[in-house]
Scaffold this motif. Sequence first.
Motif, short mmCIF file in Angstrom:
data_model
loop_
_atom_site.label_atom_id
_atom_site.label_comp_id
_atom_site.label_asym_id
_atom_site.label_seq_id
_atom_site.Cartn_x
_atom_site.Cartn_y
_atom_site.Cartn_z
N LEU A 1 -68.13 11.72 0.80
CA LEU A 1 -69.40 11.01 0.61
C LEU A 1 -69.17 9.62 0.03
N ALA A 2 -68.19 9.51 -0.88
CA ALA A 2 -67.89 8.21 -1.48
C ALA A 2 -67.30 7.26 -0.43
N TYR A 3 -66.37 7.77 0.40
CA TYR A 3 -65.79 6.93 1.45
C TYR A 3 -66.89 6.41 2.39
N ALA A 4 -67.88 7.24 2.62
CA ALA A 4 -68.93 6.88 3.59
C ALA A 4 -70.09 6.13 2.95
N GLY A 5 -70.44 6.48 1.71
CA GLY A 5 -71.69 5.99 1.14
C GLY A 5 -71.59 4.90 0.10
N ALA A 6 -70.39 4.65 -0.44
CA ALA A 6 -70.24 3.58 -1.42
C ALA A 6 -70.32 2.22 -0.72
#
Length: 439
Positions: A337-342
């Motif tokens: 999620l961090a790779y995609a949403g940050a």
Amino acid sequence: MKVLMVAPEAYPLVKVGGLADVVGALPKALRPLGVEATVLLPWHRFVEAQRVGEVAYAFAGQEERAPLGERWEGGVRFLLLGVPGFERDRVYGYHDDVERYLRFAVAAGRVALGFDLVHAHDWTAALLPLTARVPAVYTIHNLAHQGLVDPALFFHWTGLPWSLFHMEALEFYGQVNLMKGGIVFARAVTTVSPSYAEEIQTPEFGMGLDGVLRRHAGKLFGILNGLDLEVFDPAKDPHLPAPYSREDVRGKALAQKALWERTGLKGPLLAYVGRLDGQKGLDLILKAVPRLKELGFYLLVQGVGNEGLAQALRQVEEENPGFVRFVEAYDEALARLAYAGADALLVPSRFEPCGLVQMIAQRYGTPPVARAVGGLKDTIEDGRTGVLFQTYHPEGLLYGVLRLFRLGPEALGLRGMEKDFSWERSARAYLEVYRKALG
């Protein structure tokens, strides 16, 4: 060509860090080139495998036998050696690591007899170029961890002659240095990016082995790690709320929303995903927090490791509620999620042999802010797919963050998704190294 890869971890069976991703993916990339690569790991109790035999070996003057397991994953054959010391869920970071991995390497030398070549990974397998009776290639994943051991214990455990200690091969300030031995005795030595191969030959990055590496520079090759594009693919990642691609990025906004909901951070979000280690530049992030908050940025840090860093991060989170979130866990779903949403991924490393997180983030359309060292500068196009900064100082990191947002995270992210991080080119380079080692 039959190659035995010997390592402490490999995805998907055992994973602590990026080494596992490399050892799990490289055999698949080598298969189309005619290389039959088998991976040999210690047999941890949490890994299920079918027992297919046993291996006899000598350790500390005693004849021992270790069960040998086999398991296939993704078309890759894994062998598991059940030597003592791996019955519990322990991979690295324990007081008896050197003894456990030396025992594993001694037994692994017996397994290697059935192969054309052994490919040993990091200090945990560094004994093999010295003891295996087949040609060996040795890969340095991180020069900071070299495997130092008291000479009396080393020669008692391995049964090797003391004369080796007085040669260039093993002695390191009164101790045995396993990595040094791997470098000296391997027919070829690789490391995980071209820039790191150059850096480790200098006193600044050589960790005391720069002289040895300069003497053996003729057999040292820097081969950039790749990504397993089947594992890291936003178009079919089960951890994301919706798939997306460069052609249709609508799912990325949904990932950002899910990340906001999961962390409670809603706004321009900077993320760090990785080990809590002095190598990784977390001290820069900690010192930059007041200024980042003042500028309106939110910060997510996810990882486990050094307790001192963990304590500092807990304190920063407590002092900055709603602006800093520290998740002290290995949580693959949150990492994706961090790779995609940050909005940006922070990689302010002191040194970085290769690094995978910056490649994953670019594949997922999130630009990295990284220090211009090692594999980071080999994989990030400054000002095009991310931002690089030079000075190891909080101001350097802040400069990188501000520059990235001036350039536009969305545009940088889209260009990052164009990059080819596949293993294909690197696998061909390894094949050439294998051929050199075999003469």
